[in-house]
Design a protein around this motif. Sequence first.
Motif, PDB file in Angstrom:
ATOM      1  N   SER A   1     -29.713 -33.923 -57.106  1.00 17.43           N
ATOM      2  CA  SER A   1     -28.892 -32.970 -56.367  1.00 17.43           C
ATOM      3  C   SER A   1     -27.954 -33.698 -55.421  1.00 17.43           C
ATOM      4  O   SER A   1     -28.317 -34.707 -54.816  1.00 17.43           O
ATOM      5  CB  SER A   1     -29.778 -32.014 -55.565  1.00 17.43           C
ATOM      6  OG  SER A   1     -30.538 -31.220 -56.431  1.00 17.43           O
ATOM      7  N   VAL A   2     -26.778 -33.159 -55.275  1.00 18.92           N
ATOM      8  CA  VAL A   2     -25.801 -33.682 -54.335  1.00 18.92           C
ATOM      9  C   VAL A   2     -26.108 -33.048 -52.982  1.00 18.92           C
ATOM     10  O   VAL A   2     -26.464 -31.866 -52.906  1.00 18.92           O
ATOM     11  CB  VAL A   2     -24.369 -33.324 -54.797  1.00 18.92           C
ATOM     12  CG1 VAL A   2     -23.339 -33.752 -53.774  1.00 18.92           C
ATOM     13  CG2 VAL A   2     -24.087 -33.960 -56.146  1.00 18.92           C
ATOM     14  N   LEU A   3     -25.976 -33.830 -51.920  1.00 21.15           N
ATOM     15  CA  LEU A   3     -26.236 -33.284 -50.604  1.00 21.15           C
ATOM     16  C   LEU A   3     -25.258 -32.159 -50.306  1.00 21.15           C
ATOM     17  O   LEU A   3     -24.074 -32.253 -50.623  1.00 21.15           O
ATOM     18  CB  LEU A   3     -26.099 -34.378 -49.537  1.00 21.15           C
ATOM     19  CG  LEU A   3     -27.120 -35.516 -49.609  1.00 21.15           C
ATOM     20  CD1 LEU A   3     -26.799 -36.568 -48.560  1.00 21.15           C
ATOM     21  CD2 LEU A   3     -28.524 -34.981 -49.425  1.00 21.15           C
ATOM     22  N   GLY A   4     -25.748 -31.089 -49.721  1.00 21.53           N
ATOM     23  CA  GLY A   4     -24.902 -29.962 -49.354  1.00 21.53           C
ATOM     24  C   GLY A   4     -23.899 -30.354 -48.289  1.00 21.53           C
ATOM     25  O   GLY A   4     -24.130 -31.258 -47.490  1.00 21.53           O
ATOM     26  N   ALA A   5     -22.777 -29.685 -48.280  1.00 24.88           N
ATOM     27  CA  ALA A   5     -21.737 -29.963 -47.289  1.00 24.88           C
ATOM     28  C   ALA A   5     -21.629 -28.780 -46.337  1.00 24.88           C
ATOM     29  O   ALA A   5     -21.573 -27.635 -46.762  1.00 24.88           O
ATOM     30  CB  ALA A   5     -20.405 -30.206 -47.974  1.00 24.88           C
ATOM     31  N   VAL A   6     -21.603 -29.082 -45.062  1.00 24.14           N
ATOM     32  CA  VAL A   6     -21.445 -28.060 -44.033  1.00 24.14           C
ATOM     33  C   VAL A   6     -20.275 -28.488 -43.159  1.00 24.14           C
ATOM     34  O   VAL A   6     -20.275 -29.584 -42.599  1.00 24.14           O
ATOM     35  CB  VAL A   6     -22.726 -27.906 -43.188  1.00 24.14           C
ATOM     36  CG1 VAL A   6     -22.537 -26.864 -42.101  1.00 24.14           C
ATOM     37  CG2 VAL A   6     -23.913 -27.567 -44.074  1.00 24.14           C
ATOM     38  N   VAL A   7     -19.261 -27.613 -43.065  1.00 24.00           N
ATOM     39  CA  VAL A   7     -18.059 -27.933 -42.304  1.00 24.00           C
ATOM     40  C   VAL A   7     -18.432 -28.288 -40.868  1.00 24.00           C
ATOM     41  O   VAL A   7     -19.168 -27.572 -40.206  1.00 24.00           O
ATOM     42  CB  VAL A   7     -17.055 -26.754 -42.325  1.00 24.00           C
ATOM     43  CG1 VAL A   7     -15.859 -27.031 -41.429  1.00 24.00           C
ATOM     44  CG2 VAL A   7     -16.603 -26.479 -43.746  1.00 24.00           C
ATOM     45  N   GLY A   8     -17.922 -29.425 -40.407  1.00 23.73           N
ATOM     46  CA  GLY A   8     -18.156 -29.866 -39.038  1.00 23.73           C
ATOM     47  C   GLY A   8     -19.444 -30.657 -38.852  1.00 23.73           C
ATOM     48  O   GLY A   8     -19.668 -31.246 -37.808  1.00 23.73           O
ATOM     49  N   VAL A   9     -20.318 -30.655 -39.856  1.00 21.41           N
ATOM     50  CA  VAL A   9     -21.583 -31.384 -39.735  1.00 21.41           C
ATOM     51  C   VAL A   9     -21.527 -32.660 -40.553  1.00 21.41           C
ATOM     52  O   VAL A   9     -21.660 -33.752 -40.009  1.00 21.41           O
ATOM     53  CB  VAL A   9     -22.783 -30.505 -40.166  1.00 21.41           C
ATOM     54  CG1 VAL A   9     -24.079 -31.307 -40.108  1.00 21.41           C
ATOM     55  CG2 VAL A   9     -22.883 -29.268 -39.293  1.00 21.41           C
ATOM     56  N   ASN A  10     -21.370 -32.549 -41.853  1.00 26.52           N
ATOM     57  CA  ASN A  10     -21.329 -33.746 -42.695  1.00 26.52           C
ATOM     58  C   ASN A  10     -20.107 -33.741 -43.613  1.00 26.52           C
ATOM     59  O   ASN A  10     -20.165 -34.121 -44.760  1.00 26.52           O
ATOM     60  CB  ASN A  10     -22.613 -33.890 -43.503  1.00 26.52           C
ATOM     61  CG  ASN A  10     -22.875 -32.712 -44.425  1.00 26.52           C
ATOM     62  OD1 ASN A  10     -22.222 -31.691 -44.327  1.00 26.52           O
ATOM     63  ND2 ASN A  10     -23.845 -32.871 -45.317  1.00 26.52           N
ATOM     64  N   THR A  11     -18.986 -33.274 -43.092  1.00 17.15           N
ATOM     65  CA  THR A  11     -17.724 -33.282 -43.834  1.00 17.15           C
ATOM     66  C   THR A  11     -16.670 -34.036 -43.042  1.00 17.15           C
ATOM     67  O   THR A  11     -16.805 -34.232 -41.843  1.00 17.15           O
ATOM     68  CB  THR A  11     -17.217 -31.847 -44.085  1.00 17.15           C
ATOM     69  OG1 THR A  11     -16.998 -31.208 -42.836  1.00 17.15           O
ATOM     70  CG2 THR A  11     -18.195 -31.055 -44.923  1.00 17.15           C
ATOM     71  N   THR A  12     -15.646 -34.454 -43.749  1.00 16.19           N
ATOM     72  CA  THR A  12     -14.537 -35.171 -43.120  1.00 16.19           C
ATOM     73  C   THR A  12     -13.240 -34.511 -43.554  1.00 16.19           C
ATOM     74  O   THR A  12     -13.053 -34.225 -44.743  1.00 16.19           O
ATOM     75  CB  THR A  12     -14.522 -36.651 -43.565  1.00 16.19           C
ATOM     76  OG1 THR A  12     -15.785 -37.228 -43.270  1.00 16.19           O
ATOM     77  CG2 THR A  12     -13.417 -37.417 -42.871  1.00 16.19           C
ATOM     78  N   LEU A  13     -12.365 -34.279 -42.594  1.00 19.48           N
ATOM     79  CA  LEU A  13     -11.055 -33.745 -42.918  1.00 19.48           C
ATOM     80  C   LEU A  13     -10.216 -34.822 -43.599  1.00 19.48           C
ATOM     81  O   LEU A  13     -10.353 -36.006 -43.310  1.00 19.48           O
ATOM     82  CB  LEU A  13     -10.336 -33.269 -41.654  1.00 19.48           C
ATOM     83  CG  LEU A  13     -10.930 -32.046 -40.967  1.00 19.48           C
ATOM     84  CD1 LEU A  13     -10.196 -31.767 -39.661  1.00 19.48           C
ATOM     85  CD2 LEU A  13     -10.833 -30.835 -41.876  1.00 19.48           C
ATOM     86  N   ALA A  14      -9.365 -34.404 -44.489  1.00 17.73           N
ATOM     87  CA  ALA A  14      -8.458 -35.347 -45.139  1.00 17.73           C
ATOM     88  C   ALA A  14      -7.535 -35.947 -44.090  1.00 17.73           C
ATOM     89  O   ALA A  14      -7.045 -35.256 -43.204  1.00 17.73           O
ATOM     90  CB  ALA A  14      -7.635 -34.630 -46.202  1.00 17.73           C
ATOM     91  N   SER A  15      -7.321 -37.254 -44.185  1.00 15.26           N
ATOM     92  CA  SER A  15      -6.446 -37.905 -43.211  1.00 15.26           C
ATOM     93  C   SER A  15      -4.984 -37.603 -43.504  1.00 15.26           C
ATOM     94  O   SER A  15      -4.163 -37.573 -42.599  1.00 15.26           O
ATOM     95  CB  SER A  15      -6.693 -39.415 -43.195  1.00 15.26           C
ATOM     96  OG  SER A  15      -6.477 -39.952 -44.482  1.00 15.26           O
ATOM     97  N   THR A  16      -4.650 -37.396 -44.783  1.00 10.50           N
ATOM     98  CA  THR A  16      -3.295 -36.996 -45.150  1.00 10.50           C
ATOM     99  C   THR A  16      -3.382 -35.970 -46.275  1.00 10.50           C
ATOM    100  O   THR A  16      -4.342 -35.953 -47.048  1.00 10.50           O
ATOM    101  CB  THR A  16      -2.439 -38.183 -45.648  1.00 10.50           C
ATOM    102  OG1 THR A  16      -3.065 -38.745 -46.801  1.00 10.50           O
ATOM    103  CG2 THR A  16      -2.270 -39.237 -44.586  1.00 10.50           C
ATOM    104  N   PHE A  17      -2.387 -35.137 -46.337  1.00  7.71           N
ATOM    105  CA  PHE A  17      -2.309 -34.123 -47.394  1.00  7.71           C
ATOM    106  C   PHE A  17      -0.895 -34.114 -47.927  1.00  7.71           C
ATOM    107  O   PHE A  17       0.062 -34.026 -47.165  1.00  7.71           O
ATOM    108  CB  PHE A  17      -2.668 -32.741 -46.840  1.00  7.71           C
ATOM    109  CG  PHE A  17      -2.446 -31.637 -47.827  1.00  7.71           C
ATOM    110  CD1 PHE A  17      -3.346 -31.421 -48.861  1.00  7.71           C
ATOM    111  CD2 PHE A  17      -1.326 -30.829 -47.753  1.00  7.71           C
ATOM    112  CE1 PHE A  17      -3.144 -30.413 -49.785  1.00  7.71           C
ATOM    113  CE2 PHE A  17      -1.106 -29.808 -48.675  1.00  7.71           C
ATOM    114  CZ  PHE A  17      -2.027 -29.605 -49.689  1.00  7.71           C
ATOM    115  N   THR A  18      -0.761 -34.228 -49.231  1.00 13.90           N
ATOM    116  CA  THR A  18       0.549 -34.186 -49.858  1.00 13.90           C
ATOM    117  C   THR A  18       0.622 -32.922 -50.703  1.00 13.90           C
ATOM    118  O   THR A  18      -0.144 -32.753 -51.653  1.00 13.90           O
ATOM    119  CB  THR A  18       0.778 -35.421 -50.757  1.00 13.90           C
ATOM    120  OG1 THR A  18       0.587 -36.598 -49.969  1.00 13.90           O
ATOM    121  CG2 THR A  18       2.170 -35.405 -51.354  1.00 13.90           C
TER     122      THR A  18
END
Length: 183
Positions: free
Chosen positions: A14-31
Amino acid sequence: TFGGDALVDMYGNSVLGAVVGVNTTLASTFTADTAAPLLEQFNMNMNTGVITLGYDQVVNFTSVQPSQFSLYNSNTTSAAVNYTLALGTFARINSTTIQIVLSLGDLNAIKRLSLCGAASGRAECFLGFGPDSVRDLEGFAVLPLVGAQTVQANEYVVDVTPPILVTTGFTELNLTSGELILS
């Protein structure tokens, strides 16, 4: 967010679950997408009455306008024989491939004009389209053809289905002239 059971790797872990603000990272750039779709190829099946369009990116099915597509007997829009589609149906899914199922009226008109006919096959089967024929998911209109006004069919399937007389009855029977008109 997604739970731990949402994804597994090729070994079943299983892949670890992602929770916004806990174990996620915002993209540094978006095109953002700024590229318009490009028609890469089209196929013509005269037996089933289907035109298949292949684009370089996903296009929005709600933007497809069959009346913006025309068939020609040569690689120019000033061709002597041409036909602009009136109707057509297509799958209601965003994809890189759009299949337009020709209406019976369009298919019969194309056959009457000998466009994309059995004798010439793909040699005289070209497609042109207007700028509003299709758009991508961001709303960008399809790119115009470069260096040509039309594109030749990549694949061509000949019509091998024999005609069937569909009649609702006799419209006229003239014994003097010997004419029988069916509708």
